[in-house]
Design a protein around this motif. Structure first.
Motif, PDB file in Angstrom:
ATOM      1  N   GLU A  10       0.913  -1.148  -0.135  1.00 38.71           N
ATOM      2  CA  GLU A  10      -0.002  -0.066  -0.054  1.00 38.71           C
ATOM      3  C   GLU A  10       1.031   1.291  -0.040  1.00 38.71           C
ATOM      4  O   GLU A  10       1.903   1.220   0.763  1.00 38.71           O
ATOM      5  CB  GLU A  10      -0.871   0.104   1.160  1.00 38.71           C
ATOM      6  CG  GLU A  10      -1.857   1.144   1.247  1.00 38.71           C
ATOM      7  CD  GLU A  10      -2.789   1.198   2.509  1.00 38.71           C
ATOM      8  OE1 GLU A  10      -3.306   2.182   2.937  1.00 38.71           O
ATOM      9  OE2 GLU A  10      -2.959   0.126   3.156  1.00 38.71           O
ATOM     10  N   HIS A  11       0.667   2.059  -0.959  1.00 34.60           N
ATOM     11  CA  HIS A  11       1.468   3.492  -1.006  1.00 34.60           C
ATOM     12  C   HIS A  11       1.064   4.212   0.146  1.00 34.60           C
ATOM     13  O   HIS A  11       0.060   4.630   0.472  1.00 34.60           O
ATOM     14  CB  HIS A  11       1.101   4.111  -2.252  1.00 34.60           C
ATOM     15  CG  HIS A  11       2.010   5.382  -2.717  1.00 34.60           C
ATOM     16  ND1 HIS A  11       1.981   6.559  -2.010  1.00 34.60           N
ATOM     17  CD2 HIS A  11       3.119   5.228  -3.454  1.00 34.60           C
ATOM     18  CE1 HIS A  11       2.950   7.083  -2.341  1.00 34.60           C
ATOM     19  NE2 HIS A  11       3.659   6.444  -3.414  1.00 34.60           N
ATOM     20  N   LYS A  12       2.012   4.858   0.996  1.00 39.70           N
ATOM     21  CA  LYS A  12       1.807   5.537   2.229  1.00 39.70           C
ATOM     22  C   LYS A  12       1.095   6.835   1.734  1.00 39.70           C
ATOM     23  O   LYS A  12       0.257   7.316   2.924  1.00 39.70           O
ATOM     24  CB  LYS A  12       3.168   5.762   2.617  1.00 39.70           C
ATOM     25  CG  LYS A  12       3.857   4.634   3.306  1.00 39.70           C
ATOM     26  CD  LYS A  12       5.132   4.883   3.899  1.00 39.70           C
ATOM     27  CE  LYS A  12       5.750   3.747   4.314  1.00 39.70           C
ATOM     28  NZ  LYS A  12       7.132   3.818   4.980  1.00 39.70           N
ATOM     29  N   ASP A  13       1.283   7.398   0.756  1.00 40.76           N
ATOM     30  CA  ASP A  13       0.452   8.723   0.554  1.00 40.76           C
ATOM     31  C   ASP A  13      -0.702   8.716  -0.304  1.00 40.76           C
ATOM     32  O   ASP A  13      -1.731   9.358   0.089  1.00 40.76           O
ATOM     33  CB  ASP A  13       1.312   9.481  -0.399  1.00 40.76           C
ATOM     34  CG  ASP A  13       2.882  10.129   0.312  1.00 40.76           C
ATOM     35  OD1 ASP A  13       2.836  10.165   1.605  1.00 40.76           O
ATOM     36  OD2 ASP A  13       3.696  10.110  -0.386  1.00 40.76           O
ATOM     37  N   THR A  14      -0.774   7.749  -1.215  1.00 46.77           N
ATOM     38  CA  THR A  14      -2.048   7.669  -1.904  1.00 46.77           C
ATOM     39  C   THR A  14      -2.971   6.662  -1.593  1.00 46.77           C
ATOM     40  O   THR A  14      -4.149   6.670  -2.025  1.00 46.77           O
ATOM     41  CB  THR A  14      -1.665   7.427  -3.584  1.00 46.77           C
ATOM     42  OG1 THR A  14      -1.219   5.975  -3.817  1.00 46.77           O
ATOM     43  CG2 THR A  14      -0.927   8.347  -4.040  1.00 46.77           C
ATOM     44  N   GLY A  15      -2.582   5.634  -0.878  1.00 46.70           N
ATOM     45  CA  GLY A  15      -3.402   4.417  -0.352  1.00 46.70           C
ATOM     46  C   GLY A  15      -3.760   3.418  -1.599  1.00 46.70           C
ATOM     47  O   GLY A  15      -4.412   2.709  -1.402  1.00 46.70           O
ATOM     48  N   LYS A  16      -2.822   3.724  -2.682  1.00 47.32           N
ATOM     49  CA  LYS A  16      -2.835   2.708  -3.960  1.00 47.32           C
ATOM     50  C   LYS A  16      -2.635   1.249  -3.301  1.00 47.32           C
ATOM     51  O   LYS A  16      -1.652   1.036  -2.726  1.00 47.32           O
ATOM     52  CB  LYS A  16      -2.089   3.115  -4.845  1.00 47.32           C
ATOM     53  CG  LYS A  16      -1.870   2.081  -5.987  1.00 47.32           C
ATOM     54  CD  LYS A  16      -2.767   2.461  -7.257  1.00 47.32           C
ATOM     55  CE  LYS A  16      -2.258   1.411  -8.105  1.00 47.32           C
ATOM     56  NZ  LYS A  16      -3.567   1.069  -9.150  1.00 47.32           N
ATOM     57  N   ALA A  17      -3.444   0.359  -3.558  1.00 42.24           N
ATOM     58  CA  ALA A  17      -3.121  -1.130  -3.145  1.00 42.24           C
ATOM     59  C   ALA A  17      -2.446  -1.875  -4.403  1.00 42.24           C
ATOM     60  O   ALA A  17      -2.982  -1.835  -5.460  1.00 42.24           O
ATOM     61  CB  ALA A  17      -4.192  -1.796  -2.567  1.00 42.24           C
ATOM     62  N   LEU A  18      -1.591  -2.886  -4.046  1.00 42.93           N
ATOM     63  CA  LEU A  18      -1.204  -3.705  -4.932  1.00 42.93           C
ATOM     64  C   LEU A  18      -1.395  -5.228  -4.689  1.00 42.93           C
ATOM     65  O   LEU A  18      -0.933  -5.474  -3.337  1.00 42.93           O
ATOM     66  CB  LEU A  18       0.262  -3.385  -5.226  1.00 42.93           C
ATOM     67  CG  LEU A  18       0.780  -2.136  -6.212  1.00 42.93           C
ATOM     68  CD1 LEU A  18       2.132  -1.875  -6.318  1.00 42.93           C
ATOM     69  CD2 LEU A  18      -0.082  -1.950  -7.459  1.00 42.93           C
ATOM     70  N   TRP A  19      -1.367  -6.207  -5.419  1.00 42.92           N
ATOM     71  CA  TRP A  19      -1.736  -7.712  -5.045  1.00 42.92           C
ATOM     72  C   TRP A  19      -0.758  -8.232  -5.797  1.00 42.92           C
ATOM     73  O   TRP A  19      -0.432  -8.045  -7.216  1.00 42.92           O
ATOM     74  CB  TRP A  19      -3.021  -8.005  -5.366  1.00 42.92           C
ATOM     75  CG  TRP A  19      -4.093  -7.621  -4.503  1.00 42.92           C
ATOM     76  CD1 TRP A  19      -4.855  -8.126  -3.830  1.00 42.92           C
ATOM     77  CD2 TRP A  19      -5.015  -6.361  -4.530  1.00 42.92           C
ATOM     78  NE1 TRP A  19      -5.753  -7.505  -2.977  1.00 42.92           N
ATOM     79  CE2 TRP A  19      -5.744  -6.306  -3.631  1.00 42.92           C
ATOM     80  CE3 TRP A  19      -4.801  -5.067  -5.402  1.00 42.92           C
ATOM     81  CZ2 TRP A  19      -6.752  -5.133  -3.379  1.00 42.92           C
ATOM     82  CZ3 TRP A  19      -5.483  -3.933  -5.202  1.00 42.92           C
ATOM     83  CH2 TRP A  19      -6.624  -4.125  -4.231  1.00 42.92           C
ATOM     84  N   LEU A  20       0.112  -9.034  -5.252  1.00 40.36           N
ATOM     85  CA  LEU A  20       1.130  -9.895  -5.870  1.00 40.36           C
ATOM     86  C   LEU A  20       0.376 -10.968  -6.948  1.00 40.36           C
ATOM     87  O   LEU A  20       1.002 -10.904  -7.855  1.00 40.36           O
ATOM     88  CB  LEU A  20       1.948 -10.822  -4.822  1.00 40.36           C
ATOM     89  CG  LEU A  20       2.826  -9.869  -4.341  1.00 40.36           C
ATOM     90  CD1 LEU A  20       3.485 -10.924  -3.125  1.00 40.36           C
ATOM     91  CD2 LEU A  20       4.155  -9.503  -5.089  1.00 40.36           C
ATOM     92  N   SER A  21      -0.790 -11.220  -6.779  1.00 35.39           N
ATOM     93  CA  SER A  21      -1.542 -12.290  -7.528  1.00 35.39           C
ATOM     94  C   SER A  21      -1.730 -11.597  -8.864  1.00 35.39           C
ATOM     95  O   SER A  21      -2.015 -12.335  -9.910  1.00 35.39           O
ATOM     96  CB  SER A  21      -2.905 -12.643  -7.045  1.00 35.39           C
ATOM     97  OG  SER A  21      -3.690 -11.463  -6.721  1.00 35.39           O
ATOM     98  N   SER A  22      -1.791  -9.973  -9.141  1.00 38.55           N
ATOM     99  CA  SER A  22      -1.959  -9.335 -10.304  1.00 38.55           C
ATOM    100  C   SER A  22      -0.631  -8.697 -10.818  1.00 38.55           C
ATOM    101  O   SER A  22      -0.790  -7.906 -11.505  1.00 38.55           O
ATOM    102  CB  SER A  22      -2.995  -8.687 -10.200  1.00 38.55           C
ATOM    103  OG  SER A  22      -2.785  -7.478  -9.404  1.00 38.55           O
ATOM    104  N   SER A  23       0.541  -9.106 -10.286  1.00 34.58           N
ATOM    105  CA  SER A  23       1.621  -8.493 -10.600  1.00 34.58           C
ATOM    106  C   SER A  23       2.300  -8.911 -11.833  1.00 34.58           C
ATOM    107  O   SER A  23       2.295 -10.061 -12.287  1.00 34.58           O
ATOM    108  CB  SER A  23       2.667  -8.466  -9.454  1.00 34.58           C
ATOM    109  OG  SER A  23       3.251  -9.918  -9.187  1.00 34.58           O
TER     110      SER A  23
END
Length: 92
Positions: free
Chosen positions: A65-78
Motif C-alpha cells: 500500500e502506497h503511504k501517500d495515495t493509499g494505492k493497493a497492489l496485489w502480488l496475484s496481479s503483478s
C-alpha cells in the motif's frame, strides 16, 4: 507490521473515497489500467520506503500500500518481473 490507528482510519477513508470516485475510472480491462499498474509496481521497486509491505499482515487483502495515495497492489496481479526484485516479506 502493526499500523497505527491513524493509518487504519486513513486507509478506511481512502477506500471510501475511491469507491465514491469509481464511476470516473476507466474500464477494468483497459490498457490505461495496465499501464498504471505497471507504473505502480516500478514505483514500489524503485521507492520501497514509500510503500507499506503488508504481505505478512493478513488483516489486509492486498500485499502493498502506497503511504501517500493509499494505492493497493496485489502480488496475484503483478507482472512476472516483480517477484525477482522484491525483498522477502518481513515477519510480524
Amino acid at each position: 507490521m502493526l499500523l497505527s490507528s491513524f493509518h487504519l482510519r486513513l486507509h478506511c477513508l481512502t477506500m471510501f473515497f475511491k469507491a465514491e470516485d469509481s464511476s470516473q475510472k476507466q474500464p477494468e480491462g483497459s490498457s490505461w489500467r495496465k499501464e498504471s499498474e505497471e507504473a505502480s509496481w516500478k514505483n514500489l521497486i524503485q521507492n520501497p520506503d514509500k510503500w507499506w509491505d503488508v504481505r505478512s499482515d493478513k488483516q489486509f487483502s492486498h500485499d502493498f500500500e502506497h503511504k501517500d495515495t493509499g494505492k493497493a497492489l496485489w502480488l496475484s496481479s503483478s507482472p512476472s518481473w516483480v517477484f525477482e526484485k522484491l525483498p522477502p516479506a518481513k515477519p510480524l
